[in-house]
Enzyme design. Structure first.
Site, PDB file in Angstrom:
ATOM      1  N   ARG A  68       3.040  37.725  46.614  1.00 48.24           N
ATOM      2  CA  ARG A  68       3.647  38.972  46.143  1.00 48.24           C
ATOM      3  C   ARG A  68       3.415  40.054  47.183  1.00 48.24           C
ATOM      4  NH1 ARG A  68       7.475  37.706  42.588  1.00 48.24           N
ATOM      5  NH2 ARG A  68       6.683  36.659  40.709  1.00 48.24           N
ATOM      6  N   ALA A  80       8.252  33.222  35.090  1.00 49.15           N
ATOM      7  CA  ALA A  80       8.809  34.493  34.620  1.00 49.15           C
ATOM      8  C   ALA A  80      10.047  34.828  35.433  1.00 49.15           C
ATOM      9  CB  ALA A  80       7.771  35.610  34.743  1.00 49.15           C
ATOM     10  N   GLU A  97      14.069  30.016  33.183  1.00 53.00           N
ATOM     11  CA  GLU A  97      12.994  30.239  34.146  1.00 53.00           C
ATOM     12  C   GLU A  97      12.002  29.080  34.158  1.00 53.00           C
ATOM     13  OE1 GLU A  97      12.904  32.479  36.411  1.00 53.00           O
ATOM     14  OE2 GLU A  97      14.674  33.538  35.682  1.00 53.00           O
ATOM     15  N   GLU A 101      11.586  27.196  37.716  1.00 60.12           N
ATOM     16  CA  GLU A 101      10.335  27.353  38.448  1.00 60.12           C
ATOM     17  C   GLU A 101       9.400  26.162  38.305  1.00 60.12           C
ATOM     18  OE1 GLU A 101       8.485  31.092  37.595  1.00 60.12           O
ATOM     19  OE2 GLU A 101      10.072  32.224  38.611  1.00 60.12           O
ATOM     20  N   GLU A 148       9.628  31.815  46.439  1.00 62.08           N
ATOM     21  CA  GLU A 148       9.533  30.719  45.483  1.00 62.08           C
ATOM     22  C   GLU A 148       9.480  29.352  46.168  1.00 62.08           C
ATOM     23  OE1 GLU A 148      12.687  31.105  42.693  1.00 62.08           O
ATOM     24  OE2 GLU A 148      11.754  32.770  41.627  1.00 62.08           O
TER      25      GLU A 148
END
Length: 208
Positions: A68, A80, A97, A101, A148
């Site tokens: 992040r 999320a 999601e 993910e 990601e």
């Protein structure tokens, strides 16, 4: 007295949008205070988010580790994502999601908790779901990119997540809030007493 948040809206006498980004923007409102004075309030306008605390049969939580940039850290998180489509059913977004993910599906869904992430400076509303009876999804894995593409996946005990959050080792708000909320539910009336997955959400009304 019941402690409960209530809707209220003070008059906005002027508004401007000094910045518009890809998914969010910044708004400046001139707000009339109860005493008649006026004050400017800057805040981020956000479409809203969903998150999923996915619990397996061994009471382990599916977590992912992602870089992040704003906080310059790799954070352990739960799946999320944004509510990209206005009026989108948050359950459908959460299911998407979890698939994208983690390539996982779930048979049992409940609303775990709703929250505002930073109501003093952002209007983001988040709904965290509890997903149980999880299994690998059918078909090919969703192709991820950017941050990601470098994600790590793991399954961690709920107790380890609670311990890490309280020890200041885990900082993602959805992970910490979700883990603590699930621990509270398990210590109270149990997960079957949680709200159904299609419970109303005044902060982000959605189509059935």
């Amino acid at each position: 007295m019941r402690i409960q948040d209530t809707p209220e809206e003070w008059p906005v006498t002027a508004t401007a949008t000094p910045f518009t980004g890809n998914k969010t923007s910044v708004r400046t409102d001139e707000v009339e205070m109860p005493d008649g004075s006026r004050a400017k309030r800057d805040y981020q306008v956000h479409p809203g988010s969903v998150a999923v605390l996915a619990l397996d049969r061994d009471d382990h939580v599916l977590v992912l580790r992602q870089y992040r940039h704003p906080v310059r850290q790799r954070l352990w998180e739960i799946p999320a994502g944004l509510l990209d489509i206005p009026g989108e059913n948050p359950l459908h977004a959460a299911q998407r999601e979890l698939y994208e993910e983690a390539h996982v599906k779930a048979e049992d869904w409940r609303v775990l908790i709703d929250l505002y992430t930073s109501p003093g400076g952002c209007d983001e509303a988040v709904r965290i779901f509890l997903a149980r009876e999880i299994s690998v999804a059918e078909g090919e894995r969703f192709e991820v990119s950017e941050e990601e593409a470098d994600m790590e996946l793991a399954r961690v005990s709920l107790e380890e997540l609670v311990r890490g959050a309280l020890a200041g080792e885990l900082h993602n708000n959805c992970l910490a809030t979700g883990a603590l909320a699930l621990r509270a539910a398990l210590s109270g009336d149990g997960v079957d007493a949680l709200r159904p997955a299609d419970a109303s959400w005044p902060a982000r009304p959605f189509d059935a």
